[in-house]
Design a protein around this motif. Sequence first.
Motif, PDB file in Angstrom:
ATOM      1  N   THR A 115       0.839  -1.095  -0.057  1.00  0.00           N
ATOM      2  CA  THR A 115       0.034  -0.085  -0.061  1.00  0.00           C
ATOM      3  C   THR A 115       0.890   1.230  -0.014  1.00  0.00           C
ATOM      4  OG1 THR A 115      -1.728  -1.156   1.246  1.00  0.00           O
ATOM      5  CG2 THR A 115      -1.874   1.396   1.470  1.00  0.00           C
ATOM      6  N   ALA A 116       1.884   1.311   0.996  1.00  0.00           N
ATOM      7  CA  ALA A 116       2.879   2.484   0.787  1.00  0.00           C
ATOM      8  C   ALA A 116       3.498   2.394  -0.569  1.00  0.00           C
ATOM      9  CB  ALA A 116       3.619   2.328   2.204  1.00  0.00           C
ATOM     10  N   MET A 117       3.881   1.612  -1.130  1.00  0.00           N
ATOM     11  CA  MET A 117       4.762   1.617  -2.090  1.00  0.00           C
ATOM     12  C   MET A 117       3.907   2.146  -3.241  1.00  0.00           C
ATOM     13  SD  MET A 117       6.903  -2.018  -2.222  1.00  0.00           S
ATOM     14  CE  MET A 117       7.757  -1.652  -3.803  1.00  0.00           C
ATOM     15  N   ALA A 149       1.291 -10.624   0.759  1.00  0.00           N
ATOM     16  CA  ALA A 149       0.174  -9.697  -0.034  1.00  0.00           C
ATOM     17  C   ALA A 149       0.829  -9.636  -1.375  1.00  0.00           C
ATOM     18  CB  ALA A 149       0.104  -8.583   0.640  1.00  0.00           C
ATOM     19  N   ASN A 150      -0.215  -9.388  -2.224  1.00  0.00           N
ATOM     20  CA  ASN A 150       0.182  -9.581  -3.871  1.00  0.00           C
ATOM     21  C   ASN A 150      -0.373  -8.258  -4.347  1.00  0.00           C
ATOM     22  OD1 ASN A 150       1.175 -10.305  -6.145  1.00  0.00           O
ATOM     23  ND2 ASN A 150      -0.668 -12.079  -6.417  1.00  0.00           N
ATOM     24  N   VAL A 172      -4.626 -14.516  -3.174  1.00  0.00           N
ATOM     25  CA  VAL A 172      -4.797 -13.237  -2.406  1.00  0.00           C
ATOM     26  C   VAL A 172      -4.982 -12.148  -3.539  1.00  0.00           C
ATOM     27  CG1 VAL A 172      -2.606 -12.797  -1.760  1.00  0.00           C
ATOM     28  CG2 VAL A 172      -4.450 -11.582  -0.490  1.00  0.00           C
ATOM     29  N   LYS A 173      -6.042 -11.437  -3.676  1.00  0.00           N
ATOM     30  CA  LYS A 173      -6.263 -10.582  -4.621  1.00  0.00           C
ATOM     31  C   LYS A 173      -5.399  -8.961  -4.185  1.00  0.00           C
ATOM     32  CE  LYS A 173     -10.158 -11.839  -7.384  1.00  0.00           C
ATOM     33  NZ  LYS A 173     -11.344 -11.378  -8.052  1.00  0.00           N
ATOM     34  N   GLY A 174      -5.090  -8.381  -5.364  1.00  0.00           N
ATOM     35  CA  GLY A 174      -4.321  -7.087  -5.400  1.00  0.00           C
ATOM     36  C   GLY A 174      -4.069  -6.639  -6.822  1.00  0.00           C
ATOM     37  N   ILE A 175      -4.177  -5.657  -6.950  1.00  0.00           N
ATOM     38  CA  ILE A 175      -3.832  -5.221  -8.427  1.00  0.00           C
ATOM     39  C   ILE A 175      -2.257  -4.602  -8.579  1.00  0.00           C
ATOM     40  CG2 ILE A 175      -6.136  -4.632  -9.069  1.00  0.00           C
ATOM     41  CD1 ILE A 175      -4.990  -1.589  -9.045  1.00  0.00           C
ATOM     42  N   MET A 176      -1.913  -4.439  -9.707  1.00  0.00           N
ATOM     43  CA  MET A 176      -0.438  -4.096  -9.847  1.00  0.00           C
ATOM     44  C   MET A 176      -0.231  -2.606  -9.263  1.00  0.00           C
ATOM     45  SD  MET A 176      -1.072  -2.349 -13.912  1.00  0.00           S
ATOM     46  CE  MET A 176      -1.996  -3.640 -14.354  1.00  0.00           C
ATOM     47  N   VAL A 177       1.000  -2.523  -8.884  1.00  0.00           N
ATOM     48  CA  VAL A 177       1.178  -0.912  -8.297  1.00  0.00           C
ATOM     49  C   VAL A 177       1.453  -0.052  -9.445  1.00  0.00           C
ATOM     50  CG1 VAL A 177       3.363   0.317  -7.385  1.00  0.00           C
ATOM     51  CG2 VAL A 177       2.458  -1.774  -6.345  1.00  0.00           C
ATOM     52  N   GLY A 178       0.772   1.029  -9.406  1.00  0.00           N
ATOM     53  CA  GLY A 178       0.714   1.863 -10.593  1.00  0.00           C
ATOM     54  C   GLY A 178      -0.604   1.796 -11.169  1.00  0.00           C
ATOM     55  N   GLY A 179      -1.677   1.030 -10.867  1.00  0.00           N
ATOM     56  CA  GLY A 179      -2.706   0.805 -11.562  1.00  0.00           C
ATOM     57  C   GLY A 179      -4.099   1.609 -11.236  1.00  0.00           C
ATOM     58  N   LEU A 180      -4.018   1.774  -9.893  1.00  0.00           N
ATOM     59  CA  LEU A 180      -5.088   2.677  -9.055  1.00  0.00           C
ATOM     60  C   LEU A 180      -4.446   3.385  -7.874  1.00  0.00           C
ATOM     61  CD1 LEU A 180      -8.439   0.623  -9.447  1.00  0.00           C
ATOM     62  CD2 LEU A 180      -7.876   2.684 -10.648  1.00  0.00           C
ATOM     63  N   HIS A 186      -4.593  -6.914   0.461  1.00  0.00           N
ATOM     64  CA  HIS A 186      -4.951  -8.108   1.722  1.00  0.00           C
ATOM     65  C   HIS A 186      -3.839  -9.048   1.851  1.00  0.00           C
ATOM     66  CE1 HIS A 186      -8.981  -6.095   2.281  1.00  0.00           C
ATOM     67  NE2 HIS A 186      -8.999  -5.970   1.210  1.00  0.00           N
ATOM     68  N   GLU A 187      -3.932  -9.447   3.342  1.00  0.00           N
ATOM     69  CA  GLU A 187      -2.955 -10.600   3.322  1.00  0.00           C
ATOM     70  C   GLU A 187      -3.292 -11.976   3.617  1.00  0.00           C
ATOM     71  OE1 GLU A 187      -0.904  -9.065   6.935  1.00  0.00           O
ATOM     72  OE2 GLU A 187       0.340  -7.295   5.780  1.00  0.00           O
ATOM     73  N   GLU A 188      -2.495 -12.768   3.350  1.00  0.00           N
ATOM     74  CA  GLU A 188      -2.890 -14.307   3.581  1.00  0.00           C
ATOM     75  C   GLU A 188      -1.657 -14.943   4.274  1.00  0.00           C
ATOM     76  OE1 GLU A 188      -5.232 -16.811   3.380  1.00  0.00           O
ATOM     77  OE2 GLU A 188      -6.898 -15.748   2.398  1.00  0.00           O
ATOM     78  N   SER A 189      -1.846 -15.938   5.014  1.00  0.00           N
ATOM     79  CA  SER A 189      -0.858 -16.536   5.662  1.00  0.00           C
ATOM     80  C   SER A 189      -0.771 -18.199   5.589  1.00  0.00           C
ATOM     81  CB  SER A 189      -0.954 -16.338   7.426  1.00  0.00           C
ATOM     82  OG  SER A 189      -0.853 -15.066   7.551  1.00  0.00           O
ATOM     83  N   ILE A 190       0.219 -18.791   5.634  1.00  0.00           N
ATOM     84  CA  ILE A 190       0.374 -20.175   5.510  1.00  0.00           C
ATOM     85  C   ILE A 190       1.416 -20.551   6.655  1.00  0.00           C
ATOM     86  CG2 ILE A 190      -0.500 -20.769   3.231  1.00  0.00           C
ATOM     87  CD1 ILE A 190       2.543 -21.216   2.451  1.00  0.00           C
ATOM     88  N   GLN A 191       1.543 -21.617   6.932  1.00  0.00           N
ATOM     89  CA  GLN A 191       2.540 -22.396   7.850  1.00  0.00           C
ATOM     90  C   GLN A 191       3.400 -22.967   7.218  1.00  0.00           C
ATOM     91  OE1 GLN A 191       1.739 -21.106  10.877  1.00  0.00           O
ATOM     92  NE2 GLN A 191       3.429 -21.801  11.909  1.00  0.00           N
ATOM     93  N   LEU A 192       4.706 -22.635   7.361  1.00  0.00           N
ATOM     94  CA  LEU A 192       5.800 -23.643   6.929  1.00  0.00           C
ATOM     95  C   LEU A 192       6.534 -24.426   7.831  1.00  0.00           C
ATOM     96  CD1 LEU A 192       7.573 -20.710   4.560  1.00  0.00           C
ATOM     97  CD2 LEU A 192       6.032 -22.391   3.773  1.00  0.00           C
ATOM     98  N   GLU A 193       6.636 -25.762   7.335  1.00  0.00           N
ATOM     99  CA  GLU A 193       7.214 -26.792   8.312  1.00  0.00           C
ATOM    100  C   GLU A 193       8.682 -26.989   7.791  1.00  0.00           C
ATOM    101  OE1 GLU A 193       5.317 -27.824  10.621  1.00  0.00           O
ATOM    102  OE2 GLU A 193       3.611 -27.283  10.049  1.00  0.00           O
ATOM    103  N   ASP A 194       9.311 -27.565   8.576  1.00  0.00           N
ATOM    104  CA  ASP A 194      10.432 -28.117   8.259  1.00  0.00           C
ATOM    105  C   ASP A 194      10.690 -28.800   6.724  1.00  0.00           C
ATOM    106  OD1 ASP A 194      13.460 -28.386   8.897  1.00  0.00           O
ATOM    107  OD2 ASP A 194      13.157 -30.533   9.648  1.00  0.00           O
TER     108      ASP A 194
END
Lengths: 279, 105
Positions: A115-117, A149-150, A172-180, A186-194
């Motif tokens: 968002t800041a970018m 986030a994407n 996770v939805k999100g438009i290109m930077v510079g589009g609007l 929005h953020e999503e999360s997954i758990q990473l295992e060994d």
Amino acid sequence: MYFDNFTFHFDQGTPENELEKSLQREINLARNIQTSLLNGKTPKVEGGQVSGNSLPARLIGGDYYDFYPLVNGKIRIVIGDVMGKGIPAAMLMILTRGAFRSAAESTQGPGETLTAMNQAIYEDLRTLKSFVTLFCADWDPKSGTFTYANAGHHLPLCIRGKSNTIEELPKVKGIMVGGLPNQIYHEESIQLEDLDMVFFYTDGIIEAQNKEGELYQITRLKETLLQCKEKDVKEVEKAVIDTINHFTSGVPQKDDITMVLLKVFDSKADITSFNSPIF
Amino acid sequence: MELTIQSKQTGSTKTLKLKGILDISTSSIIEPYLEELDNVERLIFDFSELEFIDSTGIGSIMNAIYLSKEKNFKLIFNGVDEMTHQVFETVGLYHILEEIHKEDI
């Protein structure tokens, strides 16, 4: 110019030759600047390994990746692809890098960073009729949580080390930077295992073409990643590049190729103190 | 590889049929067609014979989206194949097209 079996000799003195040489020098300097900034020191990560590699299609390119270790022990990772190729894309890649470095320091998570970018560079990108796709993620080695986030980029692949499976990250939805302007990512999360590995990439990989005009495509990428999932990140990088080279067998690279890897060795590392940022 | 554009106007509806590859080497071909858009209420992009689009090609379509706001015409995408659809969806092109006429941008 002529060749006397030992050396190439350039005609001296004409203004055109001088200009050409001067431009060549400047392009080489620009390439050095970009290569140094892109392939800087890779941070050490507790409980895992990260690595990145970028191969421009021309002398310089518009792909971008970066790592930013955070005070709380997490690491923020970004990968991006600026519209176009060559020098114009490279200039905007530097603009994007500045925006990421500045945003990463002052924002709480990957969504806020994007968002800041977008806020920072939207006007410039619109003026220049350009855009950049970006994917940004935080990995927390303490909890094993991978939050992302994407902004219009391909979703990375997650290779599950123990089950021999490979999957695209949940959408996770999100438009290109510079589009609007004023975008919330929005953020999503997954758990990473060994032994899990996350493979971030740009479209230059899956769109690499062979002599018959066929594309490398995601299926070949997945096969390669599954075959070398037990290797360390640098070896995986090399395996991907080798298979692309084998597939294209001499057909010139059309688009910039960039990949970033995160491999988890122990998702819940015993970390008692962190220093930041560590490079 | 090349790009050819077939332009057809019926009343206030203009159709641009893109055939071939819309990429960094061909995207400038589309610009004159966009510049001459006056008194058009609907612009239809026919992608049914488009073989490939890269980021510069997406940039050209973005320009058309912004132009549709500026010149107040409706932009329609026809004949989008699965691969192009995925690209448009991923970068957020459909969302931009939807939002741009709503907001004061």
